[in-house]
Design a protein around this motif. Structure first.
Motif: not given
Ligand SMILES: [Zn+2]
Ligand SMILES: [Zn+2]
Lengths: 206, 215
Positions: B1-28
């Motif tokens: 991987x060529x970034x500094x992002x941190x993998x959170x064991x392929x956890x989805x926003x939904x499973x983390x109790x969050x909803x991700x924005x498909x327009x701007x990637x922010x989670x709420x």
């Protein structure tokens, strides 16, 4: 889990990622689907604005100047994009006229205006104009519906179809159009949702 | 991987109790309706997505059939009227020896639309139930379908350009036929079908059968 600014989701597959500032020139790809999530290119914003402004100027040439001229001794015919769109404006074919106008003129121009409105002030280190978030989202939504480059291929096919009927010559608009298609392709490679939105965020806070 | 992002064991926003924005990637937090950053509407999984995919798919198919039966181009030369359907136009180009261009038009007007109908139906059927397909491959298929769909418009634009150029002279007149409208509608409907598909669904079902295989 609490939402935070370092936490982003992949827009394609919803996988969560933590971002601690993407370093120079590096790209962050989704671990699951390999989609590019963030690109750190501070100059990308300025580049997008410059490319969009150039395309907008060229678009005026495209719309009102002829892009094809047809000659066969007896008659002379030339068509501008505007005339092409208007070619259907009778009866049942009116919906086609509207569709061609939208896909080739209205939507590509709107998309350029949206980009300049949302990102223009940012390239001069100014706070964004009101409605910047909305116009940026609109520009992304319009992307598949702006079909200028497809129209170009259409021009090439039409050339072949009319080849033995008359002599055809490219008008000035054709070359402007070719430039726009090239510029748009270049502009789209500069885009990364996360980076652009983060830039807009930072500018709003100033 | 060529970034500094941190993998959170392929956890989805939904499973983390969050909803991700498909327009701007922010989670709420889950349940948020509009994104605080970009104002886009949020939906953890689009529940009506599949209904919309099938609805657009069906009207797209319904428009595609007359698009192939009726003439696309009406050419009037002195006292003579000639109709050309989509396939007829391709054959005519091939007769003139323009095989390359005939190939492009055939690809854009026949192969792409038909392939799209099959691919969208395949994707929409597969993600309903747990499946053993590699999600990476399904995503590639979806991305190709989404990207290539708009190129079908070529033939509609060709008809428009021909009609505009060869309109006002006495030797020949070219007019668009009914099929041009049907075909344009079919392309728009199938584009909407592809857009209605929620790509996040590709991953949701995979995990129930097998462990997620790296894409
Ligand atoms: Zn992803
Ligand atoms: Zn958002």
């Amino acid at each position: 889990m609490a939402p935070s600014e370092d936490l982003v989701c992949c827009p394609v597959c919803d996988a969560l990622h933590e971002i601690h500032g993407v370093t120079d020139g590096k790209r962050l790809r989704c671990v699951r689907c390999n989609t590019v999530i963030a690109v750190d290119r501070p100059e990308a914003i300025v580049r997008i604005v410059v490319l969009a402004s150039t395309s907008l100027v060229l678009m005026f040439i495209v719309i009102f100047f002829p892009f094809l001229e047809l000659r066969n001794g007896v008659f002379d015919s030339r068509a501008s994009v505007f005339e092409t769109a208007m070619a259907f404006n009778r009866g049942v074919m009116a919906p086609l006229a509207i569709a061609v106008t939208l896909f080739v003129i209205v939507l590509p121009v709107s998309r350029l205006v949206c980009f300049i409105w949302a990102l223009g002030p940012l390239s001069f280190d100014r706070p964004p104009l009101p409605g910047a978030a909305f116009t940026l989202r609109l520009a992304e939504t319009l992307r598949p519906w702006a079909m200028a480059e497809i129209f170009m291929i259409g021009v090439a096919v039409a050339l072949v179809k009319l080849g033995d009927l008359a002599t055809l010559a490219m008008g000035p608009a054709f070359w402007s159009f070719a430039a726009i298609v090239f510029i748009t392709a270049l502009q789209d490679t500069q885009l990364s949702k996360y980076s652009i939105w983060t830039a807009l965020d930072t500018a709003s806070r100033r | 991987m060529d970034g500094t992002g941190h993998r959170i064991a392929a956890l989805t926003a939904r499973e983390a109790g969050l909803v991700g924005c498909q327009h701007c990637t922010r989670v709420s937090p889950m349940g948020t309706r509009t994104c605080t950053r970009c104002g886009g509407s949020l939906e953890s999984r689009d529940r009506t997505s599949m209904q919309r995919v099938w609805a657009w798919w069906l009207v797209g198919l319904m428009a595609y059939i007359p698009a192939n039966l009726y003439p696309m181009l009406l050419t009037r030369t002195v006292g003579q009227v000639q109709d050309a359907t989509i396939v007829g136009g391709v054959i005519e180009l091939a007769h003139h020896g323009a095989y390359g261009v005939a190939g492009i038009v055939f690809f854009a007007s026949v192969i792409i639309p038909v392939g799209k109908f099959i691919a969208i139906a395949y994707l929409a059927t597969i993600v309903r139930r747990p499946h053993g397909h590699k999600p990476g491959q399904l995503l590639h298929l979806y991305e190709v379908v989404e990207w290539i769909g708009r190129w079908s418009m070529i033939d509609v634009f060709v008809v428009a350009i021909l009609a505009a150029l060869v309109q006002f002279n006495l030797l020949a007149t070219i007019n668009p036929g009914v099929a041009a409208v049907c075909f344009a509608l079919s392309v728009v409907f199938t584009m909407l079908a592809a857009m209605s598909f929620d790509s996040r669904r590709i991953w949701d079902q995979i995990r129930q059968t097998s462990d997620e295989s790296p894409a």
